[in-house]
Design an enzyme around this catalytic site. Structure first.
Site, PDB file in Angstrom:
ATOM      1  N   LYS A  12      -1.129  -4.349   3.852  1.00  0.00           N
ATOM      2  CA  LYS A  12      -1.935  -3.128   3.958  1.00  0.00           C
ATOM      3  C   LYS A  12      -1.366  -2.059   3.028  1.00  0.00           C
ATOM      4  O   LYS A  12      -0.832  -2.389   1.974  1.00  0.00           O
ATOM      5  CB  LYS A  12      -2.022  -2.685   5.423  1.00  0.00           C
ATOM      6  CG  LYS A  12      -2.459  -3.858   6.331  1.00  0.00           C
ATOM      7  CD  LYS A  12      -2.884  -3.462   7.689  1.00  0.00           C
ATOM      8  CE  LYS A  12      -3.331  -4.701   8.456  1.00  0.00           C
ATOM      9  NZ  LYS A  12      -3.831  -4.414   9.787  1.00  0.00           N
ATOM     10  N   GLY A 173      -3.111  -4.648  15.155  1.00  0.00           N
ATOM     11  CA  GLY A 173      -2.171  -3.524  15.228  1.00  0.00           C
ATOM     12  C   GLY A 173      -1.960  -2.985  16.631  1.00  0.00           C
ATOM     13  O   GLY A 173      -1.374  -1.925  16.807  1.00  0.00           O
ATOM     14  N   GLY A 234      -0.272  -8.865   9.841  1.00  0.00           N
ATOM     15  CA  GLY A 234      -0.101  -7.497   9.343  1.00  0.00           C
ATOM     16  C   GLY A 234       1.318  -7.010   9.556  1.00  0.00           C
ATOM     17  O   GLY A 234       2.236  -7.356   8.811  1.00  0.00           O
ATOM     18  N   GLY A 235       1.508  -6.235  10.614  1.00  0.00           N
ATOM     19  CA  GLY A 235       2.799  -5.589  10.881  1.00  0.00           C
ATOM     20  C   GLY A 235       4.007  -6.506  10.766  1.00  0.00           C
ATOM     21  O   GLY A 235       5.013  -6.151  10.135  1.00  0.00           O
TER      22      GLY A 235
HETATM   23  P1  13P Z   1      -1.475  -6.930  12.758  1.00  0.00           P
HETATM   24  O1  13P Z   1      -0.770  -8.246  12.570  1.00  0.00           O
HETATM   25  O2  13P Z   1      -0.597  -5.749  12.408  1.00  0.00           O
HETATM   26  O3  13P Z   1      -2.153  -6.824  14.068  1.00  0.00           O
HETATM   27  O4  13P Z   1      -2.632  -6.870  11.632  1.00  0.00           O
HETATM   28  C1  13P Z   1      -3.480  -7.948  11.499  1.00  0.00           C
HETATM   29  C2  13P Z   1      -4.286  -7.775  10.284  1.00  0.00           C
HETATM   30  O5  13P Z   1      -5.101  -6.895  10.189  1.00  0.00           O
HETATM   31  C3  13P Z   1      -4.045  -8.720   9.176  1.00  0.00           C
HETATM   32  O6  13P Z   1      -5.030  -8.627   8.215  1.00  0.00           O
END
Ligand code: 13P
Length: 256
Positions: A12, A173, A234-235
């Protein structure tokens, strides 16, 4: 032929180029798993230094978006050949954050998917429902619509090379991922939808990832589901935990 697992990180809007290289260098030794394809989808400014940093490894680098025109007066956008000319292999398309903050929709996703294939970039096509839509009982209808539009006019030869990421918006998230049975149910519905459009062979080959609060504790169970071929993370992709997710098959849990 068994589908290869894939674990992709979506960074991101995080990491300066300097921080990006430092994180990649930390992660390289941790993400070695010969049975898993690994990719980092990084901010565009980080792409070139990250490609340098992963040279000699089998880690792929992806972008998080791409425009559907070749070039021209599209301020702020990035063109497909800008990505391929430096060695980008993947592009995330239709992420829910792009849909909700930047007016992306199923039609623009479809145009981008077609353009990505024209340039031999593997699209990671995102779909997913809001919590309200899940409560309304329309999850599978909505996902089928997103998939059918995203793949409109995509040939079977290209479709089987695509990667789909099922990312329920309520799980992104939040720290509360989908339960394995919920994730498996939707990923299976996606595979069934692909089978309806393209037949059995494409459905068997296409990779479907789950994304939404994937972490080192839930990766093992999620990635062992029959229709889940990996994760879009993501995170946790910004931490050393990403190495544990890539090596999900070595994590010991109560179920193994
Ligand atoms: P998280 O793993 O932070 O929930 O984010 C997922 C995501 O949007 C991956 O594209």
């Amino acid at each position: 032929m068994a589908r290869r697992k894939m674990v992709a990180g979506n960074w991101k809007m995080n990491m300066t180029p300097e921080n990006a290289v430092s994180l990649i260098k930390t992660l390289i030794p941790l993400v070695q798993n010969e049975d898993v394809d690994v990719a980092f989808c990084v901010p565009d400014l980080d792409i070139i230094p990250c490609l340098e940093a992963v040279k000699g490894t089998n880690i792929g680098i992806g972008s998080q978006n791409m425009y559907f025109e070749e070039k021209g007066a599209f301020t702020g956008e990035i063109a497909p050949d800008m990505l391929t000319s430096v060695g980008v292999e993947y592009v995330i398309l239709g992420h829910s954050e792009r849909r909700s903050f930047f007016a992306e929709n199923d039609e623009t996703v479809n145009k981008k998917v077609l353009k990505a294939f024209e340039h031999n970039i593997t699209p990671i096509i995102c779909c997913g429902e809001t919590l309200k839509q899940r409560k309304q009982g329309i999850t599978l209808d909505l996902i089928r619509m997103q998939i059918k539009i995203a793949f409109y006019n995509v040939s079977p030869e290209n479709a089987k090379k695509a990667v789909i990421a099922y990312e329920p918006i309520w799980a992104i998230g939040t720290g509360v991922g989908a339960r394995t049975d919920q994730a498996q149910e939707v990923c299976k519905a996606i595979r069934d939808c692909i089978e309806e459009i393209y037949g059995d062979l494409v459905a068997k080959e296409i990779r479907i990832l789950y994304g939404g609060s994937v972490n080192a504790s839930n990766a093992h169970d999620l990635l062992n589901q029959p229709d889940i071929d990996g994760g879009l993370v993501g995170g946790a992709s910004l931490k050393v935990d990403f190495g544990k997710i890539v090596n999900y098959d070595k994590i010991q849990t109560e179920s193994n």
